[in-house]
Design a protein around this motif. Structure first.
Motif, PDB file in Angstrom:
ATOM      1  N   SER A  79      -4.660 -87.751-147.440  1.00 42.82           N
ATOM      2  CA  SER A  79      -5.243 -88.885-148.154  1.00 42.82           C
ATOM      3  C   SER A  79      -5.955 -89.852-147.213  1.00 42.82           C
ATOM      4  CB  SER A  79      -4.156 -89.622-148.944  1.00 42.82           C
ATOM      5  OG  SER A  79      -3.187 -90.136-148.052  1.00 42.82           O
ATOM      6  N   SER A  80      -5.968 -89.563-145.928  1.00 41.97           N
ATOM      7  CA  SER A  80      -6.668 -90.407-144.959  1.00 41.97           C
ATOM      8  C   SER A  80      -8.134 -90.022-144.890  1.00 41.97           C
ATOM      9  CB  SER A  80      -6.035 -90.246-143.574  1.00 41.97           C
ATOM     10  OG  SER A  80      -4.712 -90.688-143.591  1.00 41.97           O
ATOM     11  N   GLY A  81      -8.929 -90.866-144.248  1.00 43.22           N
ATOM     12  CA  GLY A  81     -10.354 -90.571-144.074  1.00 43.22           C
ATOM     13  C   GLY A  81     -10.550 -89.597-142.942  1.00 43.22           C
ATOM     14  N   ASN A  82     -10.993 -90.088-141.791  1.00 39.66           N
ATOM     15  CA  ASN A  82     -11.132 -89.249-140.602  1.00 39.66           C
ATOM     16  C   ASN A  82      -9.770 -89.123-139.945  1.00 39.66           C
ATOM     17  OD1 ASN A  82     -13.865 -88.853-140.813  1.00 39.66           O
ATOM     18  ND2 ASN A  82     -14.342 -90.701-139.692  1.00 39.66           N
ATOM     19  N   ILE A  83      -9.346 -87.915-139.708  1.00 43.12           N
ATOM     20  CA  ILE A  83      -8.023 -87.677-139.142  1.00 43.12           C
ATOM     21  C   ILE A  83      -8.118 -86.722-137.966  1.00 43.12           C
ATOM     22  CG2 ILE A  83      -6.776 -88.170-141.268  1.00 43.12           C
ATOM     23  CD1 ILE A  83      -6.726 -85.215-141.827  1.00 43.12           C
ATOM     24  N   ASN A  84      -7.067 -86.653-137.188  1.00 42.24           N
ATOM     25  CA  ASN A  84      -7.072 -85.815-135.994  1.00 42.24           C
ATOM     26  C   ASN A  84      -6.747 -84.370-136.315  1.00 42.24           C
ATOM     27  OD1 ASN A  84      -6.879 -88.533-135.115  1.00 42.24           O
ATOM     28  ND2 ASN A  84      -6.232 -87.799-133.134  1.00 42.24           N
ATOM     29  N   MET A  85      -7.370 -83.497-135.548  1.00 40.22           N
ATOM     30  CA  MET A  85      -7.100 -82.070-135.571  1.00 40.22           C
ATOM     31  C   MET A  85      -6.612 -81.716-134.170  1.00 40.22           C
ATOM     32  SD  MET A  85      -9.798 -79.039-136.552  1.00 40.22           S
ATOM     33  CE  MET A  85     -11.147 -79.954-135.859  1.00 40.22           C
ATOM     34  N   GLY A  86      -5.640 -80.833-134.047  1.00 44.05           N
ATOM     35  CA  GLY A  86      -5.116 -80.462-132.749  1.00 44.05           C
ATOM     36  C   GLY A  86      -5.492 -79.048-132.352  1.00 44.05           C
ATOM     37  N   VAL A  87      -5.585 -78.813-131.057  1.00 38.35           N
ATOM     38  CA  VAL A  87      -5.847 -77.479-130.510  1.00 38.35           C
ATOM     39  C   VAL A  87      -4.795 -77.190-129.447  1.00 38.35           C
ATOM     40  CG1 VAL A  87      -7.452 -76.016-129.211  1.00 38.35           C
ATOM     41  CG2 VAL A  87      -8.333 -77.650-130.886  1.00 38.35           C
ATOM     42  N   ARG A  88      -4.185 -76.022-129.539  1.00 36.69           N
ATOM     43  CA  ARG A  88      -3.309 -75.491-128.493  1.00 36.69           C
ATOM     44  C   ARG A  88      -3.774 -74.080-128.184  1.00 36.69           C
ATOM     45  NH1 ARG A  88       3.002 -76.650-130.100  1.00 36.69           N
ATOM     46  NH2 ARG A  88       2.973 -78.882-129.760  1.00 36.69           N
ATOM     47  N   PHE A  89      -3.338 -73.576-127.049  1.00 38.81           N
ATOM     48  CA  PHE A  89      -3.638 -72.176-126.784  1.00 38.81           C
ATOM     49  C   PHE A  89      -2.396 -71.438-126.334  1.00 38.81           C
ATOM     50  CE2 PHE A  89      -3.871 -73.091-122.323  1.00 38.81           C
ATOM     51  CZ  PHE A  89      -4.609 -74.238-122.194  1.00 38.81           C
ATOM     52  N   TYR A  90      -2.547 -70.134-126.315  1.00 38.61           N
ATOM     53  CA  TYR A  90      -1.479 -69.217-125.919  1.00 38.61           C
ATOM     54  C   TYR A  90      -1.879 -68.544-124.619  1.00 38.61           C
ATOM     55  CZ  TYR A  90       0.292 -69.637-130.684  1.00 38.61           C
ATOM     56  OH  TYR A  90       0.782 -70.125-131.860  1.00 38.61           O
ATOM     57  N   THR A  91      -0.862 -68.192-123.808  1.00 33.14           N
ATOM     58  CA  THR A  91      -1.092 -67.455-122.568  1.00 33.14           C
ATOM     59  C   THR A  91      -0.145 -66.268-122.519  1.00 33.14           C
ATOM     60  OG1 THR A  91       0.510 -68.797-121.364  1.00 33.14           O
ATOM     61  CG2 THR A  91      -1.773 -69.548-121.316  1.00 33.14           C
ATOM     62  N   GLY A  92      -0.427 -65.327-121.643  1.00 34.01           N
ATOM     63  CA  GLY A  92       0.460 -64.178-121.445  1.00 34.01           C
ATOM     64  C   GLY A  92       0.772 -63.460-122.735  1.00 34.01           C
ATOM     65  N   SER A  93       2.027 -63.139-122.936  1.00 36.13           N
ATOM     66  CA  SER A  93       2.426 -62.406-124.144  1.00 36.13           C
ATOM     67  C   SER A  93       2.706 -63.394-125.275  1.00 36.13           C
ATOM     68  CB  SER A  93       3.653 -61.549-123.852  1.00 36.13           C
ATOM     69  OG  SER A  93       4.716 -62.383-123.407  1.00 36.13           O
ATOM     70  N   SER A  94       1.669 -64.111-125.686  1.00 37.65           N
ATOM     71  CA  SER A  94       1.717 -65.054-126.808  1.00 37.65           C
ATOM     72  C   SER A  94       2.665 -66.224-126.598  1.00 37.65           C
ATOM     73  CB  SER A  94       2.047 -64.311-128.105  1.00 37.65           C
ATOM     74  OG  SER A  94       1.026 -63.402-128.392  1.00 37.65           O
ATOM     75  N   SER A  95       2.739 -66.745-125.373  1.00 35.60           N
ATOM     76  CA  SER A  95       3.514 -67.952-125.098  1.00 35.60           C
ATOM     77  C   SER A  95       2.654 -69.167-125.434  1.00 35.60           C
ATOM     78  CB  SER A  95       3.915 -68.021-123.625  1.00 35.60           C
ATOM     79  OG  SER A  95       4.744 -66.942-123.300  1.00 35.60           O
ATOM     80  N   GLU A  96       3.119 -69.987-126.366  1.00 36.84           N
ATOM     81  CA  GLU A  96       2.358 -71.160-126.771  1.00 36.84           C
ATOM     82  C   GLU A  96       2.485 -72.255-125.714  1.00 36.84           C
ATOM     83  OE1 GLU A  96       1.908 -74.145-130.603  1.00 36.84           O
ATOM     84  OE2 GLU A  96       3.227 -72.411-130.737  1.00 36.84           O
ATOM     85  N   VAL A  97       1.345 -72.794-125.271  1.00 36.07           N
ATOM     86  CA  VAL A  97       1.326 -73.861-124.274  1.00 36.07           C
ATOM     87  C   VAL A  97       1.432 -75.188-125.022  1.00 36.07           C
ATOM     88  CG1 VAL A  97      -0.015 -74.970-122.452  1.00 36.07           C
ATOM     89  CG2 VAL A  97      -0.072 -72.487-122.709  1.00 36.07           C
ATOM     90  N   SER A  98       2.521 -75.931-124.782  1.00 33.88           N
ATOM     91  CA  SER A  98       2.757 -77.170-125.537  1.00 33.88           C
ATOM     92  C   SER A  98       2.889 -78.395-124.624  1.00 33.88           C
ATOM     93  CB  SER A  98       4.004 -77.030-126.407  1.00 33.88           C
ATOM     94  OG  SER A  98       5.125 -76.756-125.593  1.00 33.88           O
ATOM     95  N   SER A  99       2.192 -78.382-123.490  1.00 32.53           N
ATOM     96  CA  SER A  99       2.196 -79.541-122.600  1.00 32.53           C
ATOM     97  C   SER A  99       0.949 -79.512-121.723  1.00 32.53           C
ATOM     98  CB  SER A  99       3.454 -79.541-121.720  1.00 32.53           C
ATOM     99  OG  SER A  99       3.437 -78.422-120.858  1.00 32.53           O
ATOM    100  N   GLY A 100       0.675 -80.661-121.073  1.00 33.11           N
ATOM    101  CA  GLY A 100      -0.406 -80.727-120.089  1.00 33.11           C
ATOM    102  C   GLY A 100      -1.800 -80.929-120.648  1.00 33.11           C
ATOM    103  N   TYR A 101      -1.937 -81.333-121.919  1.00 30.66           N
ATOM    104  CA  TYR A 101      -3.257 -81.532-122.520  1.00 30.66           C
ATOM    105  C   TYR A 101      -3.718 -82.976-122.315  1.00 30.66           C
ATOM    106  CZ  TYR A 101      -2.418 -77.135-124.987  1.00 30.66           C
ATOM    107  OH  TYR A 101      -2.161 -75.831-125.304  1.00 30.66           O
ATOM    108  N   SER A 102      -4.926 -83.140-121.772  1.00 29.93           N
ATOM    109  CA  SER A 102      -5.519 -84.458-121.558  1.00 29.93           C
ATOM    110  C   SER A 102      -6.965 -84.417-122.021  1.00 29.93           C
ATOM    111  CB  SER A 102      -5.477 -84.836-120.072  1.00 29.93           C
ATOM    112  OG  SER A 102      -4.147 -84.871-119.605  1.00 29.93           O
TER     113      SER A 102
END
Length: 181
Positions: free
Chosen positions: A42-65
């Motif tokens: 219900s908000s106007g402009n809102i944030n979208m997030g991007v993460r990526f995976y490395t190796g055998s599908s390990s989700e990277v969930s830190s270090g984003y700037s």
């Protein structure tokens, strides 16, 4: 000469909070991906997030700037603004349109991750635009960002996340491999 090759195209047949692809081959120099999204928030402009995976599908969930330059926004007018983030769980300084104004348009966002399969930090550029029902009321956005992640592993997958609400039917994520300069 640069060559762009389709890796994957995904279109939602219903709502979903994420769009994920985890089988990116290491045969390209760069990744280019395009998202056409709208959420049921219900908000106007809102944030979208991007993460990526490395190796055998390990989700990277830190270090984003990153840093973002933006013009517009829900009732935000035409005054330019900026934002920064550091040491986050995902890149989230990317805007999309919510459904509060029942606008017919989807936000279009383009991303480029240079040298995604090297042992260097991962760098991403983003550009996005979206329009609501009334440009004169500030119901639009144009944004450009520069993003960094401190992982040195090759990227093998991408995850696009709606930070508020869910992506609606017909939202798409298209991933391309890019060879050449």
């Amino acid at each position: 000469m640069a060559a762009l090759e389709l890796i994957n195209h995904q279109e939602l047949s219903g709502t979903a909070t994420t769009m994920t692809y985890t089988s990116i081959p290491s045969t390209y120099k760069h990744l280019y991906f395009v998202a056409s999204t709208k959420t049921d928030s219900s908000s106007g402009n809102i944030n979208m997030g991007v993460r990526f995976y490395t190796g055998s599908s390990s989700e990277v969930s830190s270090g984003y700037s990153g840093r973002l330059f933006k013009i517009g926004g829900y009732l935000g007018g035409s005054t330019p603004s900026g934002a920064a983030q550091s040491s986050q769980a995902q890149w989230s300084l990317i805007y999309e349109m919510g459904d509060n104004l029942s606008q017919p348009t989807f936000t279009s966002t383009e991303f480029l991750i240079a040298n995604y399969n090297t042992s260097n930090y991962k760098q991403m550029l983003s550009y996005g635009t979206g329009t609501g029902n009334s440009v004169s009321s500030g119901q639009y956005n144009v944004n450009q960002g520069a993003h960094l992640n401190t992982t040195t592993a090759a990227i093998t997958g991408l995850k696009l996340m709606s930070i508020y609400g869910s992506f609606v039917q017909y939202s798409t994520l298209t991933i391309y491999g890019l060879n050449g300069a």
